[in-house]
Design an enzyme around this catalytic site. Structure first.
Site, PDB file in Angstrom:
ATOM      1  N   LYS A 130       4.032  22.995 -14.229  1.00 19.20           N
ATOM      2  CA  LYS A 130       3.362  21.771 -14.101  1.00 19.20           C
ATOM      3  C   LYS A 130       3.182  21.790 -12.562  1.00 19.20           C
ATOM      4  CE  LYS A 130       2.429  16.984 -14.732  1.00 19.20           C
ATOM      5  NZ  LYS A 130       2.737  15.791 -15.235  1.00 19.20           N
ATOM      6  N   GLU A 135      -6.698  15.963  -9.348  1.00 18.77           N
ATOM      7  CA  GLU A 135      -7.399  16.376 -10.652  1.00 18.77           C
ATOM      8  C   GLU A 135      -9.281  16.237 -10.259  1.00 18.77           C
ATOM      9  OE1 GLU A 135      -7.344  13.608 -13.965  1.00 18.77           O
ATOM     10  OE2 GLU A 135      -6.186  15.022 -15.070  1.00 18.77           O
ATOM     11  N   ARG A 175       0.721  -1.462  -0.087  1.00 21.71           N
ATOM     12  CA  ARG A 175       0.087  -0.084  -0.031  1.00 21.71           C
ATOM     13  C   ARG A 175       0.902   1.231  -0.007  1.00 21.71           C
ATOM     14  NH1 ARG A 175      -2.932  -3.354   3.443  1.00 21.71           N
ATOM     15  NH2 ARG A 175      -4.933  -4.164   2.619  1.00 21.71           N
ATOM     16  N   HIS A 212      -4.118  10.193 -27.331  1.00 16.07           N
ATOM     17  CA  HIS A 212      -4.403   8.646 -26.785  1.00 16.07           C
ATOM     18  C   HIS A 212      -5.254   7.683 -27.689  1.00 16.07           C
ATOM     19  CE1 HIS A 212      -3.490  10.164 -22.134  1.00 16.07           C
ATOM     20  NE2 HIS A 212      -2.559  10.093 -23.074  1.00 16.07           N
ATOM     21  N   ASN A 265      -3.910  18.082 -19.954  1.00 12.26           N
ATOM     22  CA  ASN A 265      -4.286  17.010 -21.098  1.00 12.26           C
ATOM     23  C   ASN A 265      -4.524  17.869 -22.379  1.00 12.26           C
ATOM     24  OD1 ASN A 265      -3.944  14.628 -19.500  1.00 12.26           O
ATOM     25  ND2 ASN A 265      -5.838  15.240 -18.570  1.00 12.26           N
ATOM     26  N   HIS A 294       4.670   8.976 -27.776  1.00 15.33           N
ATOM     27  CA  HIS A 294       3.669   9.974 -27.175  1.00 15.33           C
ATOM     28  C   HIS A 294       3.853  11.229 -27.636  1.00 15.33           C
ATOM     29  CE1 HIS A 294       0.999  11.098 -24.078  1.00 15.33           C
ATOM     30  NE2 HIS A 294       1.680  11.847 -23.506  1.00 15.33           N
ATOM     31  N   ARG A 329      -6.196  20.720 -13.208  1.00 18.78           N
ATOM     32  CA  ARG A 329      -5.218  19.820 -13.763  1.00 18.78           C
ATOM     33  C   ARG A 329      -5.668  19.223 -15.343  1.00 18.78           C
ATOM     34  NH1 ARG A 329      -1.596  15.737 -10.038  1.00 18.78           N
ATOM     35  NH2 ARG A 329      -0.283  14.722 -11.742  1.00 18.78           N
ATOM     36  N   GLU A 378       5.493  18.126 -25.278  1.00 17.77           N
ATOM     37  CA  GLU A 378       4.840  18.502 -23.998  1.00 17.77           C
ATOM     38  C   GLU A 378       5.455  19.908 -23.508  1.00 17.77           C
ATOM     39  OE1 GLU A 378       2.728  16.996 -22.448  1.00 17.77           O
ATOM     40  OE2 GLU A 378       2.692  14.977 -22.960  1.00 17.77           O
ATOM     41  N   LYS A 399       1.259  11.328 -10.967  1.00 18.62           N
ATOM     42  CA  LYS A 399       0.505  10.414 -11.957  1.00 18.62           C
ATOM     43  C   LYS A 399       1.228   9.105 -12.210  1.00 18.62           C
ATOM     44  CE  LYS A 399      -3.159  12.936 -14.064  1.00 18.62           C
ATOM     45  NZ  LYS A 399      -4.047  13.380 -15.393  1.00 18.62           N
ATOM     46  N   HIS A 444      -4.370  15.574 -25.676  1.00 17.16           N
ATOM     47  CA  HIS A 444      -4.209  14.294 -25.113  1.00 17.16           C
ATOM     48  C   HIS A 444      -5.371  13.388 -25.481  1.00 17.16           C
ATOM     49  CE1 HIS A 444      -0.655  15.915 -23.352  1.00 17.16           C
ATOM     50  NE2 HIS A 444      -0.361  14.744 -22.737  1.00 17.16           N
TER      51      HIS A 444
END
Length: 374
Positions: free
Chosen positions: A241, A251, A135, A267, A260, A280, A256, A199, A157, A263
């Site tokens: 960022k 988010e 955990r 994606h 994206n 990417h 936030r 980016e 993330k 994106h």
């Protein structure tokens, strides 16, 4: 942000999870120094040198991961090194399951550090490993690609892909610190380096017109990987960022989501092409232009501002349209876009620009408008 001629330090302020981004030349040789300092704030009961699992890939192992390994072992750390296959194929739950076995063999506990040395795939996979084993283990990001330096290593993330879409399984797990050695950029393959520029340019579009202008004014420095220019670019990208992450760590407020930009399209392109066919950053570059042209259709931005993005992306060698072998149907693209994490109730939410330096999250975009730019 504090700086000297040798390095720059940026703080990501998140209360008890506040951490440091160290940026400079030759920092891999000092990995043990930084990890020991960062480890101290955890108040480990085990004094002295620590225990670490270093996760890397075959492209980065020599010399970068081995430099980190050498720095730690010389100081008495107990270490293990796992070398994964390069590319998106390593960003899946089966690979992470194998990494769990490595931690079991090490008799890892919550005072064991996971150290991710590599690009975004390594950072995401190793970070997910750290987030989920017992955990939560502390972990350190040591990004060696431009894309990872300015984006995926900052913000917590972590996750893996499913065959249907990217990043559907993941968590928020902030690193203990981020160690960026800008020397690693010099050995980065040209295509990987250029991919990371997407980016960087994204930050200018979504948050900082002045930074966008700086990029336009320093094309030669960007293309030649000039150290002074790149330190500025990396530090500014990380600060931008960090500012967003500090305000919307999980988010939840929508702020936030601005990160994206491009994106949702990207994606979908990556999933349809098969992970690894499009890098990417290449997919994000094309996705940004699709998103900007969609914003034009909706009367949110001018064609001149879209063209400004096109010109800068092309100047650093990025694509602004899909390659001929990625001849996807509008139906297939839309189907993949609906798997985007920002989708709510089956409705797409798209990040669209209103000017260079500002974007907004837009809901209920007419499907015919989206189809018109595909």
């Amino acid at each position: 942000m504090s700086s000297t001629e040798q390095f720059t330090t940026i703080q990501v302020y998140l209360g008890s999870r506040t951490y440091e981004i160290a940026i400079g030349d030759g920092l891999l040789d000092q990995a043990e120094h930084y990890l020991s300092i960062w480890k101290e704030k955890l108040n480990f009961t085990q004094p002295g040198p620590g225990t670490a699992l270093i996760v890397t890939d075959e492209n980065v192992k020599s010399p970068h991961a081995l430099t980190v390994l050498d720095s730690l072992t010389k100081a008495g750390w107990q270490t293990d090194l796992v070398v994964l296959t390069p590319g998106e194929s390593s960003k899946n739950i089966n690979v992470v399951t194998g990494l769990y076995e490595n931690l079991v063999k090490m008799q890892a506990d919550r005072q064991t550090l996971v150290v991710a040395v590599g690009g975004g795939v390594i950072g995401d996979s190793a970070g997910f490993l750290a987030a989920t084993y017992v955990r939560g283990l502390p972990f350190v990001q040591v990004p060696t690609s431009l894309l990872a330096m300015v984006d995926s290593s900052v913000g917590g993330k972590v996750g893996v892909n499913l065959p249907q879409a990217k990043n559907l399984v993941g968590s928020f797990h902030q690193p203990l610190g981020v160690l960026i050695d800008t020397v690693t950029l010099q050995s980065l393959p040209e295509r990987e380096y250029i991919s990371g520029m997407a980016e960087v340019i994204k930050y200018g579009v979504i948050l900082d017109e002045g930074f966008f202008q700086f990029l336009e004014d320093n094309i030669d420095g960007l293309n030649n990987r000039t150290p002074a220019v790149m330190k500025n670019v990396i530090a500014r990208s990380c600060r931008l960022k960090a500012d967003v992450v500090e305000q919307d760590e999980y988010e939840r407020t929508g702020l936030r989501a601005a990160l994206n930009y491009g994106h949702t399209f990207a994606h979908a392109f990556e999933a349809l092409a098969g992970y690894g066919e499009l890098l990417h950053g290449e997919a994000v570059s094309v996705g940004m232009i699709y998103a900007s042209r969609l914003a034009e259709k909706l009367g949110r931005i001018t064609a001149a501002e879209t063209e400004r993005q096109v010109k800068l992306l092309k100047a650093v060698g990025l694509p602004v349209e899909l390659p001929a072998n990625c001849n996807f149907s509008a139906d297939d693209i839309l189907q993949k876009m609906l798997l985007d994490k920002k989708t709510v109730g089956g409705k797409l939410r798209l990040v669209l620009p209103t000017e260079i330096g500002h974007v907004e999250t837009v809901t209920n975009v007419p499907e015919e408008a989206i189809r018109s730019v595909l």
